[in-house]
Design a protein around this motif. Sequence first.
Motif, PDB file in Angstrom:
ATOM      1  N   MET A  97       0.865  -1.182   0.000  1.00 15.05           N
ATOM      2  CA  MET A  97       0.000   0.000   0.000  1.00 15.05           C
ATOM      3  C   MET A  97       0.901   1.232   0.000  1.00 15.05           C
ATOM      4  O   MET A  97       1.887   1.287   0.731  1.00 15.05           O
ATOM      5  N   ALA A  98       0.532   2.202  -0.811  1.00  8.74           N
ATOM      6  CA  ALA A  98       1.309   3.436  -0.908  1.00  8.74           C
ATOM      7  C   ALA A  98       0.347   4.589  -1.136  1.00  8.74           C
ATOM      8  O   ALA A  98      -0.730   4.407  -1.719  1.00  8.74           O
ATOM      9  N   PRO A  99       0.700   5.777  -0.674  1.00 10.69           N
ATOM     10  CA  PRO A  99      -0.152   6.939  -0.953  1.00 10.69           C
ATOM     11  C   PRO A  99      -0.268   7.164  -2.450  1.00 10.69           C
ATOM     12  O   PRO A  99       0.669   6.916  -3.218  1.00 10.69           O
ATOM     13  N   ALA A 100      -1.429   7.628  -2.875  1.00  7.52           N
ATOM     14  CA  ALA A 100      -1.682   7.836  -4.301  1.00  7.52           C
ATOM     15  C   ALA A 100      -1.083   9.166  -4.718  1.00  7.52           C
ATOM     16  O   ALA A 100      -1.748  10.199  -4.720  1.00  7.52           O
ATOM     17  N   GLY A 101       0.232   9.158  -4.990  1.00 10.25           N
ATOM     18  CA  GLY A 101       0.893  10.357  -5.446  1.00 10.25           C
ATOM     19  C   GLY A 101       1.471  11.172  -4.304  1.00 10.25           C
ATOM     20  O   GLY A 101       1.195  10.955  -3.134  1.00 10.25           O
ATOM     21  N   VAL A 102       2.285  12.163  -4.707  1.00 10.36           N
ATOM     22  CA  VAL A 102       2.954  13.002  -3.724  1.00 10.36           C
ATOM     23  C   VAL A 102       1.959  13.903  -3.014  1.00 10.36           C
ATOM     24  O   VAL A 102       2.131  14.262  -1.847  1.00 10.36           O
ATOM     25  N   GLY A 103       0.894  14.281  -3.655  1.00  8.80           N
ATOM     26  CA  GLY A 103      -0.078  15.180  -3.046  1.00  8.80           C
ATOM     27  C   GLY A 103      -0.668  14.633  -1.763  1.00  8.80           C
ATOM     28  O   GLY A 103      -0.871  15.369  -0.795  1.00  8.80           O
ATOM     29  N   ALA A 104      -0.930  13.351  -1.732  1.00 11.64           N
ATOM     30  CA  ALA A 104      -1.488  12.750  -0.521  1.00 11.64           C
ATOM     31  C   ALA A 104      -0.483  12.800   0.619  1.00 11.64           C
ATOM     32  O   ALA A 104      -0.830  13.098   1.771  1.00 11.64           O
ATOM     33  N   LEU A 105       0.773  12.500   0.316  1.00  8.12           N
ATOM     34  CA  LEU A 105       1.805  12.554   1.357  1.00  8.12           C
ATOM     35  C   LEU A 105       1.990  13.980   1.869  1.00  8.12           C
ATOM     36  O   LEU A 105       2.140  14.210   3.070  1.00  8.12           O
ATOM     37  N   LEU A 106       1.970  14.943   0.949  1.00  7.20           N
ATOM     38  CA  LEU A 106       2.143  16.326   1.379  1.00  7.20           C
ATOM     39  C   LEU A 106       0.979  16.789   2.245  1.00  7.20           C
ATOM     40  O   LEU A 106       1.164  17.552   3.205  1.00  7.20           O
ATOM     41  N   ALA A 107      -0.218  16.329   1.910  1.00 10.38           N
ATOM     42  CA  ALA A 107      -1.369  16.692   2.740  1.00 10.38           C
ATOM     43  C   ALA A 107      -1.231  16.119   4.142  1.00 10.38           C
ATOM     44  O   ALA A 107      -1.502  16.786   5.149  1.00 10.38           O
ATOM     45  N   GLN A 108      -0.785  14.852   4.211  1.00  5.59           N
ATOM     46  CA  GLN A 108      -0.567  14.241   5.521  1.00  5.59           C
ATOM     47  C   GLN A 108       0.551  14.961   6.277  1.00  5.59           C
ATOM     48  O   GLN A 108       0.476  15.180   7.493  1.00  5.59           O
ATOM     49  N   LEU A 109       1.592  15.365   5.526  1.00  6.51           N
ATOM     50  CA  LEU A 109       2.716  16.066   6.142  1.00  6.51           C
ATOM     51  C   LEU A 109       2.276  17.416   6.708  1.00  6.51           C
ATOM     52  O   LEU A 109       2.642  17.785   7.834  1.00  6.51           O
ATOM     53  N   GLU A 110       1.489  18.162   5.946  1.00  3.88           N
ATOM     54  CA  GLU A 110       1.026  19.472   6.416  1.00  3.88           C
ATOM     55  C   GLU A 110       0.122  19.336   7.635  1.00  3.88           C
ATOM     56  O   GLU A 110       0.160  20.169   8.548  1.00  3.88           O
ATOM     57  N   LYS A 111      -0.664  18.284   7.679  1.00  2.00           N
ATOM     58  CA  LYS A 111      -1.543  18.071   8.835  1.00  2.00           C
ATOM     59  C   LYS A 111      -0.727  17.824  10.098  1.00  2.00           C
ATOM     60  O   LYS A 111      -0.987  18.408  11.164  1.00  2.00           O
ATOM     61  N   LEU A 112       0.294  16.954   9.995  1.00  8.93           N
ATOM     62  CA  LEU A 112       1.148  16.672  11.151  1.00  8.93           C
ATOM     63  C   LEU A 112       1.965  17.907  11.533  1.00  8.93           C
ATOM     64  O   LEU A 112       2.159  18.196  12.723  1.00  8.93           O
ATOM     65  N   LYS A 113       2.424  18.662  10.528  1.00 15.31           N
ATOM     66  CA  LYS A 113       3.210  19.863  10.813  1.00 15.31           C
ATOM     67  C   LYS A 113       2.386  20.880  11.596  1.00 15.31           C
ATOM     68  O   LYS A 113       2.862  21.491  12.565  1.00 15.31           O
ATOM     69  N   ALA A 114       1.129  21.066  11.197  1.00 16.67           N
ATOM     70  CA  ALA A 114       0.268  22.012  11.904  1.00 16.67           C
ATOM     71  C   ALA A 114       0.017  21.569  13.335  1.00 16.67           C
ATOM     72  O   ALA A 114      -0.002  22.387  14.270  1.00 16.67           O
ATOM     73  N   LYS A 115      -0.131  20.271  13.541  1.00 14.00           N
ATOM     74  CA  LYS A 115      -0.365  19.749  14.889  1.00 14.00           C
ATOM     75  C   LYS A 115       0.845  20.012  15.793  1.00 14.00           C
ATOM     76  O   LYS A 115       0.709  20.524  16.918  1.00 14.00           O
ATOM     77  N   LEU A 116       2.037  19.673  15.314  1.00 15.72           N
ATOM     78  CA  LEU A 116       3.241  19.845  16.130  1.00 15.72           C
ATOM     79  C   LEU A 116       3.587  21.318  16.334  1.00 15.72           C
ATOM     80  O   LEU A 116       4.066  21.708  17.402  1.00 15.72           O
ATOM     81  N   GLN A 117       3.325  22.120  15.320  1.00 12.67           N
ATOM     82  CA  GLN A 117       3.583  23.554  15.464  1.00 12.67           C
ATOM     83  C   GLN A 117       2.640  24.174  16.484  1.00 12.67           C
ATOM     84  O   GLN A 117       3.026  25.066  17.243  1.00 12.67           O
ATOM     85  N   GLY A 118       1.410  23.690  16.534  1.00 11.31           N
ATOM     86  CA  GLY A 118       0.473  24.177  17.532  1.00 11.31           C
ATOM     87  C   GLY A 118       0.895  23.831  18.951  1.00 11.31           C
ATOM     88  O   GLY A 118       0.561  24.553  19.902  1.00 11.31           O
TER      89      GLY A 118
END
Length: 472
Positions: A108-129
Amino acid sequence: MSDAAAVTAQSNLPELSVSELAQAVKRTMETTFDRVRVRGELGRVLIAKSGHLYVDLKDEGATISTVMWKANVQQLSFKPEEGLEVVAEGRLSTYPGRSQYQLICERMAPAGVGALLAQLEKLKAKLQGEGLFARERKKAIPYLPRTIGVVTSPTGAVIRDILHRLRERFPCRVIVWPVLVQGPEAAGQVARAIKGFNAIEGANRPDVLIVARGGGSIEDLWAFNEEIVVRAAAASDIPLISAVGHETDTTLIDYASDHRAPTPTAAAEKAVPVRAELIERVTSADGRLKNGLVRGLERRRTELRAAAAKLPRLEMLFQIPQQRYDRAAERLNAALVSNTRAAQSKLDRVAARLRPEALGQDIVRRREHLARTSARLQPAIKRTLDSHKKHLEGATRMLESLSHKSVLQRGFVMVQRDDGSLVRAAKDLNAGDVVNLTFADEQKKAVIDPAGDGSSKPRGKGKPGGDQGSLF
């Protein structure tokens, strides 16, 4: 066809049990769909205690139950989350217990880089908060670290580049903590390495840490975006330099680290200064210091000479004090003569009052005063002495009446042990004890009768009137 013929036709079909039919369907599906690759969105996501992953793979029109066994789950390079679009590869099968088909997913792999970047931005916002990327958390890199800890793969160009650059700039002690830098186990190993370096105490504790990895795709660098790695980097008490990927690559550990280097080589340059440049700076500073000292001494010598030139000559300095001295010496002689005359006059006046007749009269007056005072004091002194004498006699009589000697005079005896302690009762003595007997006139020693019946004879000559017997 008649009803009888229909019954005959039905009876020609093989009779199957429910389990046999379910297994037949399972074999047919697995044979027909030997290998499939499906793209869809993750719905329900559940990781069981056994480690197996159960998800729903869906799109606008359908949903497929998907199972991934524990061994394959451990190979995932990302964290499955609801709403993430993925590509799943595996085989179709059925679950006879519920009469439903399902996808047995092996990859199983994310469908393209966009999905990974979306997951990355979500985690980044959480940790930055949570404040893990705050600037006030950043620590300064020590200027001359004695020991550097490196978290990276023990093989490859990264560690060689770091060691080579450290040797060129400023050789120091390096401790390498070998880890995987790619794959599902990489994040856990990197986090444990950072925590392990922080747990070291004493001389082996690094002064600065470098977490490094070479370049790669976002999937290759994903381990350094994992939450466990970012939290370990933010919690590190040792200043940490991140050097993951090339200059254009950015991972979440770069935000949590104290300093980010674009490459592993640049991380080594940030960690230590150039030794040759440092020696040159010290040498230059030493030369400037010496020149400054020389120039300062010359300037002060010049200032001293200028100040000395403005001072008056020595003989001029002493002229006025010499004049004051001469005048004082002249006044001193006249003052001595005048003072001697005044003292002589005063002495004559005092001597006139010290004639023998005046002294005799003064002595007579003082003798009369002394006699009068003595006549008044003698009765008072006698009364005081009589009062003290009576008080002393009363105290003496009371002391004699309370003294043990008066008791001994009446025929009693005081019994003491050798250490001087007083024996108050016969039960306090044992047979054979040596005691001191104090009479009114003298002391004697005695031994307690062992028989205790008074049969022992006292030592010495007997007296008329019979044997006195033992004291006890």
